[in-house]
Design an enzyme around this catalytic site. Sequence first.
Site, PDB file in Angstrom:
ATOM      1  N   ARG A  73       1.683  11.553  -9.109  1.00  0.00           N
ATOM      2  CA  ARG A  73       2.172  10.474  -8.612  1.00  0.00           C
ATOM      3  C   ARG A  73       3.558  10.700  -9.064  1.00  0.00           C
ATOM      4  O   ARG A  73       4.175   9.641  -8.621  1.00  0.00           O
ATOM      5  CB  ARG A  73       1.093   9.906  -9.675  1.00  0.00           C
ATOM      6  CG  ARG A  73      -0.058   9.700  -9.027  1.00  0.00           C
ATOM      7  CD  ARG A  73      -0.500   7.983  -9.984  1.00  0.00           C
ATOM      8  NE  ARG A  73      -2.374   8.469  -9.923  1.00  0.00           N
ATOM      9  CZ  ARG A  73      -2.608   8.378  -8.755  1.00  0.00           C
ATOM     10  NH1 ARG A  73      -1.856   7.539  -7.506  1.00  0.00           N
ATOM     11  NH2 ARG A  73      -4.236   8.236  -8.530  1.00  0.00           N
ATOM     12  N   ASP A  96      -4.483   5.605   5.889  1.00  0.00           N
ATOM     13  CA  ASP A  96      -4.784   6.323   6.784  1.00  0.00           C
ATOM     14  C   ASP A  96      -5.620   6.517   8.006  1.00  0.00           C
ATOM     15  O   ASP A  96      -5.327   6.122   8.720  1.00  0.00           O
ATOM     16  CB  ASP A  96      -5.151   7.959   5.690  1.00  0.00           C
ATOM     17  CG  ASP A  96      -5.811   8.946   6.373  1.00  0.00           C
ATOM     18  OD1 ASP A  96      -5.719   9.468   7.226  1.00  0.00           O
ATOM     19  OD2 ASP A  96      -6.840   9.875   5.881  1.00  0.00           O
ATOM     20  N   PHE A 102      -1.785  15.701   4.157  1.00  0.00           N
ATOM     21  CA  PHE A 102      -2.588  15.349   3.397  1.00  0.00           C
ATOM     22  C   PHE A 102      -0.834  15.577   2.336  1.00  0.00           C
ATOM     23  O   PHE A 102      -0.553  16.358   1.909  1.00  0.00           O
ATOM     24  CB  PHE A 102      -3.214  15.916   1.957  1.00  0.00           C
ATOM     25  CG  PHE A 102      -3.759  15.239   1.026  1.00  0.00           C
ATOM     26  CD1 PHE A 102      -4.840  13.610   1.034  1.00  0.00           C
ATOM     27  CD2 PHE A 102      -3.133  15.577  -0.350  1.00  0.00           C
ATOM     28  CE1 PHE A 102      -5.436  13.211   0.517  1.00  0.00           C
ATOM     29  CE2 PHE A 102      -3.339  14.688  -1.773  1.00  0.00           C
ATOM     30  CZ  PHE A 102      -4.493  14.018  -1.535  1.00  0.00           C
ATOM     31  N   GLU A 136       0.651  -1.512   0.225  1.00  0.00           N
ATOM     32  CA  GLU A 136       0.032   0.247  -0.025  1.00  0.00           C
ATOM     33  C   GLU A 136       0.964   1.468   0.036  1.00  0.00           C
ATOM     34  O   GLU A 136       1.556   1.432   0.643  1.00  0.00           O
ATOM     35  CB  GLU A 136      -1.074  -0.063   1.478  1.00  0.00           C
ATOM     36  CG  GLU A 136      -2.314  -0.264   1.095  1.00  0.00           C
ATOM     37  CD  GLU A 136      -3.373   0.881   0.181  1.00  0.00           C
ATOM     38  OE1 GLU A 136      -2.513   1.744  -0.485  1.00  0.00           O
ATOM     39  OE2 GLU A 136      -4.059   0.994   0.866  1.00  0.00           O
ATOM     40  N   ASP A 137      -0.016   2.439  -0.700  1.00  0.00           N
ATOM     41  CA  ASP A 137       1.215   3.817  -0.687  1.00  0.00           C
ATOM     42  C   ASP A 137       0.533   4.271   0.676  1.00  0.00           C
ATOM     43  O   ASP A 137       1.670   4.558   1.196  1.00  0.00           O
ATOM     44  CB  ASP A 137       0.271   4.270  -1.590  1.00  0.00           C
ATOM     45  CG  ASP A 137      -1.026   4.710  -1.286  1.00  0.00           C
ATOM     46  OD1 ASP A 137      -1.784   4.092  -0.553  1.00  0.00           O
ATOM     47  OD2 ASP A 137      -1.151   5.746  -2.209  1.00  0.00           O
TER      48      ASP A 137
END
Length: 175
Positions: A164, A102, A151, A98-99
């Site tokens: 990205r 959160d 963020f 996973e990136d």
Amino acid sequence: MPNGVKRVLISREEIHRRIQELGRQLSRDYAGRNLLLLGVLKGAVVFLVDLARAIDLPLQMDFMAVSSYGASTQSSGVVRILKDLDAAVEGRDILVVEDIIDTGLTLRYILDNLAMRNPASVKVCALLVKGKARPDGIKADYVGFEIPDEFVVGYGLDYAELYRNLPFIAVLEGE
Ligand code: IMP
Ligand code: MG
């Protein structure tokens, strides 16, 4: 600095170093196993291809796409499968890549979904984890970096599908 980017949070050198460390650790932990890297599109792609090349073992890759955010910076809590895995995962040692974690809602959904498919094992490797409490205490087994609750974009992570391709992790202006 690219348009809209306020500051670099994690440099490309730091990311590179940490991925080499994770790769060595995973190479030890998964020696002799049946490793499948399961990338969660699209955010985890950049991390996954670098991580895969840092792992000195035979492995396979598969991808799943889920949607949780749309174009907003807030988690909606609603997760949908947009693309499922190509192959069955029964008996495989799955490492979900996973990136970022959160709220953990996306990961919870993916783990519940995979559990029904009888894999040999399921663990999670997240590049980033935001430092905050998560309702069901869900966490990654391997973590690149813990970051503040801001963020971030870059290195696979987007805002409205942009950023990205930044080779570092950055905080956006106005955050
Ligand atoms: P969660 O379900 O709240 O844990 O969010 C997981 C997904 O939301 C990640 O896989 C990202 O695609 C996206 N996301 C969460 N936080 C960020 C962020 O700071 N920047 C970019 N995308 C994020
Ligand atoms: Mg996203």
